[in-house]
Design a protein around this motif. Structure first.
Motif: not given
Length: 154
Positions: A136-153
């Motif tokens: 959403a921030d357009g950084s072109g990367t995924v940090d760990f918190e974003e990764f956790m969000e996707v993986m755990t829903g």
């Protein structure tokens, strides 16, 4: 039977279930009602099994199951909750495997490959939607918190 250590959330749900079925608000439920609640938890017991349950868990031999007896009984049928800290640690290890430079970020193209490996049946356009949402921030990367969000829903 394997006993599960009940979490606060599970105890709350069981308390609400118990109270919903304790229509007369007398603090106890009948063996038939216990059977109904267990069915809702995915456990169907025969009359004989329900009788055995009553003999084992109706400690005060009242012919009714009080809430503390019900909790003891339900702990044998409820699935343990995922240990969030253990899950987080496992996902951190996975994240670090892909964060080869130790930057704290995974490039979106690498993250997309991870998602494809996890579920090859997800259509390309859905993967792109997931990527757009997570970045959403357009950084072109995924940090760990974003990764956790996707993986755990969560």
């Amino acid at each position: 039977m394997n006993k599960t250590e009940l979490s606060k959330d599970q105890m709350k749900i069981l308390k609400e279930s118990f109270e919903a079925f304790d229509i007369e608000k007398k603090g106890s439920i009948s063996v038939e009602v216990v059977g109904t609640i267990l069915e809702l938890l995915g456990q169907t017991l025969s009359e004989e099994e329900l009788k055995e349950v009553m003999e084992e868990y109706d400690v005060d031999e009242s012919g009714q199951i009080e809430f503390d007896e019900f909790l003891e009984l339900a702990s044998n049928f409820v699935e343990p909750e995922e240990d969030y800290d253990a899950l987080r640690a496992e996902l951190r290890e996975v994240f670090m495997m892909y964060d080869k430079n130790g930057t704290g970020f995974i490039p979106l193209d690498v993250f997309k490959k991870i998602l494809q490996e996890l579920d090859g049946a997800v259509p390309e356009n859905e993967l792109d939607d997931i990527i757009d949402e997570i970045d959403a921030d357009g950084s072109g990367t995924v940090d760990f918190e974003e990764f956790m969000e996707v993986m755990t829903g969560e």
